[in-house]
Design a protein around this motif. Structure first.
Motif, PDB file in Angstrom:
ATOM      1  N   UNK A  23      46.554  19.964  24.506  1.00 17.24           N
ATOM      2  CA  UNK A  23      47.110  18.628  24.617  1.00 17.24           C
ATOM      3  C   UNK A  23      47.181  18.224  26.082  1.00 17.24           C
ATOM      4  N   UNK A  24      47.250  16.932  26.321  1.00 14.02           N
ATOM      5  CA  UNK A  24      47.375  16.437  27.690  1.00 14.02           C
ATOM      6  C   UNK A  24      48.781  16.723  28.195  1.00 14.02           C
ATOM      7  N   UNK A  25      48.907  16.885  29.521  1.00 15.14           N
ATOM      8  CA  UNK A  25      50.197  17.226  30.096  1.00 15.14           C
ATOM      9  C   UNK A  25      50.302  16.676  31.508  1.00 15.14           C
ATOM     10  N   UNK A  26      51.496  16.229  31.886  1.00 10.97           N
ATOM     11  CA  UNK A  26      51.779  15.818  33.263  1.00 10.97           C
ATOM     12  C   UNK A  26      52.899  16.692  33.782  1.00 10.97           C
ATOM     13  N   UNK A  27      52.716  17.264  34.979  1.00  9.04           N
ATOM     14  CA  UNK A  27      53.775  18.033  35.626  1.00  9.04           C
ATOM     15  C   UNK A  27      53.992  17.473  37.026  1.00  9.04           C
ATOM     16  N   UNK A  29      56.235  17.934  40.735  1.00  5.42           N
ATOM     17  CA  UNK A  29      57.114  18.594  41.691  1.00  5.42           C
ATOM     18  C   UNK A  29      57.375  17.602  42.819  1.00  5.42           C
ATOM     19  N   UNK A  30      58.273  17.942  43.767  1.00  3.25           N
ATOM     20  CA  UNK A  30      58.519  16.993  44.857  1.00  3.25           C
ATOM     21  C   UNK A  30      57.269  16.618  45.653  1.00  3.25           C
ATOM     22  N   UNK A  31      56.272  17.501  45.694  1.00  2.00           N
ATOM     23  CA  UNK A  31      55.101  17.240  46.527  1.00  2.00           C
ATOM     24  C   UNK A  31      53.835  16.929  45.742  1.00  2.00           C
ATOM     25  N   UNK A  32      53.886  17.011  44.419  1.00  3.99           N
ATOM     26  CA  UNK A  32      52.623  17.008  43.698  1.00  3.99           C
ATOM     27  C   UNK A  32      52.774  16.466  42.280  1.00  3.99           C
ATOM     28  N   UNK A  33      51.809  15.669  41.868  1.00  7.14           N
ATOM     29  CA  UNK A  33      51.716  15.211  40.478  1.00  7.14           C
ATOM     30  C   UNK A  33      50.376  15.690  39.935  1.00  7.14           C
ATOM     31  N   UNK A  34      50.418  16.404  38.818  1.00  9.94           N
ATOM     32  CA  UNK A  34      49.185  16.897  38.207  1.00  9.94           C
ATOM     33  C   UNK A  34      49.059  16.364  36.791  1.00  9.94           C
ATOM     34  N   UNK A  35      47.882  15.850  36.479  1.00 10.01           N
ATOM     35  CA  UNK A  35      47.569  15.386  35.132  1.00 10.01           C
ATOM     36  C   UNK A  35      46.552  16.360  34.544  1.00 10.01           C
ATOM     37  N   UNK A  36      46.944  17.021  33.477  1.00  9.86           N
ATOM     38  CA  UNK A  36      46.058  17.958  32.789  1.00  9.86           C
ATOM     39  C   UNK A  36      45.424  17.235  31.610  1.00  9.86           C
ATOM     40  N   UNK A  37      44.105  17.174  31.608  1.00 10.06           N
ATOM     41  CA  UNK A  37      43.382  16.468  30.554  1.00 10.06           C
ATOM     42  C   UNK A  37      42.476  17.428  29.807  1.00 10.06           C
ATOM     43  N   UNK A  38      42.060  17.014  28.622  1.00  9.97           N
ATOM     44  CA  UNK A  38      41.115  17.805  27.850  1.00  9.97           C
ATOM     45  C   UNK A  38      39.708  17.594  28.397  1.00  9.97           C
ATOM     46  N   UNK A  39      38.848  18.558  28.228  1.00 14.93           N
ATOM     47  CA  UNK A  39      37.476  18.421  28.727  1.00 14.93           C
ATOM     48  C   UNK A  39      36.730  17.311  27.995  1.00 14.93           C
ATOM     49  N   UNK A  40      37.171  17.002  26.774  1.00 16.97           N
ATOM     50  CA  UNK A  40      36.511  15.962  25.983  1.00 16.97           C
ATOM     51  C   UNK A  40      37.026  14.562  26.286  1.00 16.97           C
ATOM     52  N   UNK A  41      38.058  14.446  27.117  1.00 21.57           N
ATOM     53  CA  UNK A  41      38.656  13.138  27.399  1.00 21.57           C
ATOM     54  C   UNK A  41      37.704  12.242  28.194  1.00 21.57           C
ATOM     55  N   UNK A  42      37.645  11.002  27.800  1.00 20.94           N
ATOM     56  CA  UNK A  42      36.929  10.000  28.592  1.00 20.94           C
ATOM     57  C   UNK A  42      37.896   9.401  29.606  1.00 20.94           C
ATOM     58  N   UNK A  56      57.891   7.147  32.543  1.00 24.25           N
ATOM     59  CA  UNK A  56      58.385   8.518  32.747  1.00 24.25           C
ATOM     60  C   UNK A  56      57.931   9.050  34.103  1.00 24.25           C
ATOM     61  N   UNK A  57      56.675   8.805  34.458  1.00 22.98           N
ATOM     62  CA  UNK A  57      56.162   9.251  35.764  1.00 22.98           C
ATOM     63  C   UNK A  57      56.959   8.615  36.898  1.00 22.98           C
ATOM     64  N   UNK A 112      58.225  27.015  36.316  1.00 24.46           N
ATOM     65  CA  UNK A 112      59.066  26.574  35.206  1.00 24.46           C
ATOM     66  C   UNK A 112      58.834  25.089  34.987  1.00 24.46           C
ATOM     67  N   UNK A 113      58.405  24.734  33.793  1.00 27.30           N
ATOM     68  CA  UNK A 113      58.220  23.330  33.416  1.00 27.30           C
ATOM     69  C   UNK A 113      59.418  22.873  32.595  1.00 27.30           C
ATOM     70  N   UNK A 114      60.127  21.855  33.103  1.00 29.75           N
ATOM     71  CA  UNK A 114      61.309  21.328  32.437  1.00 29.75           C
ATOM     72  C   UNK A 114      61.001  19.971  31.811  1.00 29.75           C
ATOM     73  N   UNK A 115      61.271  19.810  30.525  1.00 33.11           N
ATOM     74  CA  UNK A 115      61.102  18.491  29.900  1.00 33.11           C
ATOM     75  C   UNK A 115      62.212  17.540  30.333  1.00 33.11           C
ATOM     76  N   UNK A 116      62.080  16.298  29.995  1.00 35.39           N
ATOM     77  CA  UNK A 116      63.031  15.271  30.433  1.00 35.39           C
ATOM     78  C   UNK A 116      64.452  15.561  29.986  1.00 35.39           C
TER      79      UNK A 116
END
Length: 244
Positions: A23-27, A29-42, A56-57, A112-116
């Motif tokens: 599944x897609x995921x956003x994480x 930190x104070x210095x970094x935003x990462x968007x994890x996407x699927x390889x099949x995503x357009x 949320x972002x 550690x990934x914390x949800x909202x």
């Protein structure tokens, strides 16, 4: 680096595609935003995902900015903290995630990934989850060690489990039930192995007489160095920093 425009605020993010992700995921930190996407995503799939997550972002990036501005009041368990693990101090990274559950990963440091929903009592939650993760890891390590020595030397306890000790690092009861102190997760793995094998050796020799130490040297030749490390660091191996 791509950016996400939210009102007047422009947020840069790193886009990473993963063939292993389900599944897609956003994480964040104070210095970094990462968007994890699927390889099949357009590009359209990713843009739609970010559009749904834009509020949320924005809120989470703002929260991280406030944390950075008030470093003096930051809880103990924050990005940059050091966590004792297997004889070393390992870095801790705490990220905000759009997932539903608290997740812990270890990649040359704790992530550690914390949800909202975990934002209000984050310090206690990180502490609790780290403690649970470490207990699970040391149980796994103890089981692997016990299986190895059962196969190699036929040292088969009636049971072996991890427990919380007030004093001591291990015990072997008269019926062959072995207990190991979970706080050995803070010692090098060789030290944990020494304690496990020490208690397994009591299945053959109950006392600490010469025969016991000769047998221990046969099955675990490195025991002298591991024992010396434990004797020197005995008082420093504690989970007190994780709280109760």
């Amino acid at each position: 680096m791509p950016t996400l425009q939210i009102g007047r605020k422009e947020i840069s993010y790193e886009l990473r595609r993963s063939a292993e992700a389900s599944e897609r995921r956003i994480t964040i930190t104070p210095e970094h935003v990462e968007v994890l996407a699927l390889t099949s995503d357009t590009d359209g799939d990713i843009a739609g995902f970010l559009e749904r997550k834009r509020q949320w972002v924005f809120n989470t990036v703002r929260e991280m900015e406030l944390i950075t501005a008030g470093r003096h009041a930051v809880p103990r368990f924050m990005t940059g903290s050091k966590i004792p693990f297997r004889g070393r101090k390992m870095s801790l990274t705490v990220r905000r995630s759009d997932g539903d559950h608290i997740e812990i990963a270890y990649r040359n440091g704790f992530i550690v990934d914390l949800p909202s929903w975990a934002s209000r009592d984050a310090d206690r939650l990180v502490s609790t989850e780290l403690k649970l993760w470490m207990k699970q890891r040391v149980r796994r390590d103890v089981e692997h060690i016990a299986v190895d020595y059962r196969k190699r030397f036929n040292l088969a306890p009636r049971s072996i489990r991890v427990a919380e000790f007030v004093n001591g690092w291990g015990s072997c009861g008269p019926e062959g039930n072995v207990l190991i102190n979970w706080q050995l997760i803070f010692a090098p793995r060789q030290v944990l192995e020494y304690v496990v094998v020490h208690e397994l050796a009591h299945l053959r020799y109950r006392s600490h007489g010469p025969e016991f130490w000769r047998f221990l040297a046969t099955v675990f030749p490195k025991y002298i160095g591991a024992k010396a490390w434990l004797d020197a660091n005995d008082s420093s191996l504690s989970a007190e920093f994780l709280g109760r």
